[in-house]
Design an enzyme around this catalytic site. Structure first.
Site, PDB file in Angstrom:
ATOM      1  N   LYS A  28       0.827  -1.215   0.000  1.00 51.17           N
ATOM      2  CA  LYS A  28       0.000   0.000   0.000  1.00 51.17           C
ATOM      3  C   LYS A  28       0.863   1.268   0.000  1.00 51.17           C
ATOM      4  O   LYS A  28       0.621   2.186  -0.764  1.00 51.17           O
ATOM      5  CB  LYS A  28      -0.934   0.036   1.226  1.00 51.17           C
ATOM      6  CG  LYS A  28      -1.887  -1.131   1.326  1.00 51.17           C
ATOM      7  CD  LYS A  28      -2.865  -0.968   2.491  1.00 51.17           C
ATOM      8  CE  LYS A  28      -2.193  -0.892   3.843  1.00 51.17           C
ATOM      9  NZ  LYS A  28      -1.528  -2.124   4.267  1.00 51.17           N
ATOM     10  N   ARG A  69      11.855  -0.603  10.347  1.00 47.18           N
ATOM     11  CA  ARG A  69      10.862  -0.184  11.333  1.00 47.18           C
ATOM     12  C   ARG A  69      10.864  -1.144  12.522  1.00 47.18           C
ATOM     13  O   ARG A  69      11.017  -2.350  12.337  1.00 47.18           O
ATOM     14  CB  ARG A  69       9.466  -0.198  10.686  1.00 47.18           C
ATOM     15  CG  ARG A  69       9.097   1.102  10.038  1.00 47.18           C
ATOM     16  CD  ARG A  69       7.906   0.960   9.150  1.00 47.18           C
ATOM     17  NE  ARG A  69       6.743   0.316   9.778  1.00 47.18           N
ATOM     18  CZ  ARG A  69       5.558   0.201   9.191  1.00 47.18           C
ATOM     19  NH1 ARG A  69       5.381   0.695   7.984  1.00 47.18           N
ATOM     20  NH2 ARG A  69       4.554  -0.389   9.792  1.00 47.18           N
ATOM     21  N   ARG A  91      -9.119   1.371   8.974  1.00 48.55           N
ATOM     22  CA  ARG A  91      -8.660   0.036   9.339  1.00 48.55           C
ATOM     23  C   ARG A  91      -9.706  -0.703  10.179  1.00 48.55           C
ATOM     24  O   ARG A  91      -9.468  -1.835  10.570  1.00 48.55           O
ATOM     25  CB  ARG A  91      -7.400   0.173  10.179  1.00 48.55           C
ATOM     26  CG  ARG A  91      -6.115  -0.336   9.518  1.00 48.55           C
ATOM     27  CD  ARG A  91      -5.009  -0.054  10.506  1.00 48.55           C
ATOM     28  NE  ARG A  91      -3.770  -0.708  10.277  1.00 48.55           N
ATOM     29  CZ  ARG A  91      -2.742  -0.198   9.619  1.00 48.55           C
ATOM     30  NH1 ARG A  91      -2.850   0.950   9.008  1.00 48.55           N
ATOM     31  NH2 ARG A  91      -1.601  -0.851   9.548  1.00 48.55           N
ATOM     32  N   ARG A 130      12.264  -5.078   4.290  1.00 43.60           N
ATOM     33  CA  ARG A 130      11.879  -3.691   4.028  1.00 43.60           C
ATOM     34  C   ARG A 130      12.812  -2.713   4.743  1.00 43.60           C
ATOM     35  O   ARG A 130      13.160  -2.922   5.907  1.00 43.60           O
ATOM     36  CB  ARG A 130      10.449  -3.526   4.528  1.00 43.60           C
ATOM     37  CG  ARG A 130       9.796  -2.251   4.178  1.00 43.60           C
ATOM     38  CD  ARG A 130       8.320  -2.457   4.103  1.00 43.60           C
ATOM     39  NE  ARG A 130       7.682  -2.362   5.402  1.00 43.60           N
ATOM     40  CZ  ARG A 130       6.359  -2.340   5.550  1.00 43.60           C
ATOM     41  NH1 ARG A 130       5.569  -2.436   4.498  1.00 43.60           N
ATOM     42  NH2 ARG A 130       5.826  -2.254   6.738  1.00 43.60           N
ATOM     43  N   ARG A 186       0.337  -8.097  13.539  1.00 40.43           N
ATOM     44  CA  ARG A 186      -0.327  -7.084  12.706  1.00 40.43           C
ATOM     45  C   ARG A 186      -1.240  -7.742  11.671  1.00 40.43           C
ATOM     46  O   ARG A 186      -2.307  -7.233  11.341  1.00 40.43           O
ATOM     47  CB  ARG A 186       0.720  -6.208  12.012  1.00 40.43           C
ATOM     48  CG  ARG A 186       1.374  -5.211  12.978  1.00 40.43           C
ATOM     49  CD  ARG A 186       2.673  -4.638  12.423  1.00 40.43           C
ATOM     50  NE  ARG A 186       2.513  -3.957  11.168  1.00 40.43           N
ATOM     51  CZ  ARG A 186       3.494  -3.769  10.286  1.00 40.43           C
ATOM     52  NH1 ARG A 186       4.722  -4.206  10.545  1.00 40.43           N
ATOM     53  NH2 ARG A 186       3.271  -3.129   9.171  1.00 40.43           N
TER      54      ARG A 186
HETATM   55  P1  AMP Z   1       1.249   1.069   8.898  1.00 43.06           P
HETATM   56  O1  AMP Z   1       2.427   1.910   8.628  1.00 43.06           O
HETATM   57  O2  AMP Z   1       0.036   1.441   8.088  1.00 43.06           O
HETATM   58  O3  AMP Z   1       1.546  -0.406   8.820  1.00 43.06           O
HETATM   59  O4  AMP Z   1       0.829   1.363  10.425  1.00 43.06           O
HETATM   60  C1  AMP Z   1       1.726   1.123  11.484  1.00 43.06           C
HETATM   61  C2  AMP Z   1       0.969   1.080  12.812  1.00 43.06           C
HETATM   62  O5  AMP Z   1       0.343   2.341  13.064  1.00 43.06           O
HETATM   63  C3  AMP Z   1      -0.155   0.063  12.900  1.00 43.06           C
HETATM   64  O6  AMP Z   1       0.310  -1.234  13.208  1.00 43.06           O
HETATM   65  C4  AMP Z   1      -1.008   0.670  14.014  1.00 43.06           C
HETATM   66  O7  AMP Z   1      -0.421   0.466  15.287  1.00 43.06           O
HETATM   67  C5  AMP Z   1      -0.915   2.159  13.706  1.00 43.06           C
HETATM   68  N1  AMP Z   1      -1.976   2.572  12.743  1.00 43.06           N
HETATM   69  C6  AMP Z   1      -1.793   3.020  11.481  1.00 43.06           C
HETATM   70  N2  AMP Z   1      -2.953   3.312  10.885  1.00 43.06           N
HETATM   71  C7  AMP Z   1      -3.926   3.039  11.812  1.00 43.06           C
HETATM   72  C8  AMP Z   1      -5.348   3.114  11.798  1.00 43.06           C
HETATM   73  N3  AMP Z   1      -6.013   3.520  10.697  1.00 43.06           N
HETATM   74  N4  AMP Z   1      -6.006   2.753  12.925  1.00 43.06           N
HETATM   75  C9  AMP Z   1      -5.361   2.359  14.030  1.00 43.06           C
HETATM   76  N5  AMP Z   1      -4.018   2.230  14.099  1.00 43.06           N
HETATM   77  C10 AMP Z   1      -3.300   2.571  13.008  1.00 43.06           C
END
Ligand code: AMP
Length: 221
Positions: free
Chosen positions: A15, A163, A90, A130, A174
């Site tokens: 994404k 990360r 999400r 990554r 996740r």
């Molecule tokens: P990502 O970079 O999209 O994988 O997001 C990393 C982390 O940020 C996730 O594992 C959540 O802990 C938090 N996070 C990101 N987007 C959301 C969302 N829309 N709702 C809740 N937590 C989020």
């Protein structure tokens, strides 16, 4: 009319990579809640500390906090033509809040929801390789999309980093959180005629081209 593209898919499905590439193709910015939460790392407030803790465990930040930061972000002037939403919504309450926000604040609605799907094993394999640039945000992969010089950003030479939540055990958590909380959005958007399923196990540029075509078609309609 503004275009609001919701990129849906489990962690590691591409994404973020696609949102960055598509930003130039379709001329609207990437809005990544994950990036916004990671940027809070530099803040020393109770909320910022709580968010870091939640992210490190691979859990979800509460809906009210998440919805509020998206509200503020979408009101900024660079989002006047829409946004490529990466990692938001999400949960079903987040999707409902987004519908309400777009309707009430922008007299608009979600334009299209591309779904990128991969298995948990593929997610772990992809995510462990990554790397990202802490300065400009460019994304790389040691196997699929390596920088010209190992460990260094092509754009600014900064040392690339992994990360904290890209460790295999956190990726599995996740992915489970995705199945429990986010996968219900597949039907939510399918029922509204917005879902477009793509094969996420294709070369990056093939997916970008397919996505750009689909978005252009939908925004012309
Ligand atoms: P990502 O970079 O999209 O994988 O997001 C990393 C982390 O940020 C996730 O594992 C959540 O802990 C938090 N996070 C990101 N987007 C959301 C969302 N829309 N709702 C809740 N937590 C989020």
């Amino acid at each position: 009319m503004a275009a609001y593209i919701v990129l849906l898919g489990p962690p590691g499905s591409g994404k973020g990579t696609q949102a960055k590439l598509l930003t130039d193709e379709v001329g609207i910015p990437q809005v990544s809640t994950g990036d916004m939460f990671r940027a809070m790392k530099t803040q020393d407030t109770p909320l910022a500390r709580k968010v870091q803790q939640i992210m490190a465990e691979g859990k979800l930040v509460p809906d009210d906090v998440t919805i509020e930061i998206v509200k503020e972000r979408l009101a900024q002037s660079d989002c006047s033509k829409g946004a490529l939403l990466d990692g938001f919504p999400r949960t079903v309450p987040q999707a409902e809040a987004l519908d309400k926000l777009l309707e009430e604040s922008f007299h608009s609605q979600v334009t299209i929801v591309p779904l990128l799907s991969i298995t948990v094993e593929e997610a772990v394999r992809r995510i462990s390789g990554r790397r990202g640039c802490p300065q400009c945000g460019a994304l790389y992969h040691v196997e699929f999309n390596p920088p010209r010089e190992m460990g260094k950003c092509d754009h600014d030479g900064a040392k690339l980093v992994q990360r904290d939540d890209d460790r295999p055990e956190v990726v599995r958590e996740r992915y489970q959180v995705y199945l429990d909380n986010t996968a219900p959005l597949i039907n939510y958007y399918r029922d509204r005629g917005l879902l477009v399923e793509l094969d996420a196990v294709q070369p990056i540029e093939v997916i970008t081209a397919e996505l750009a075509d689909t978005i252009r078609q939908r925004t012309k309609e």
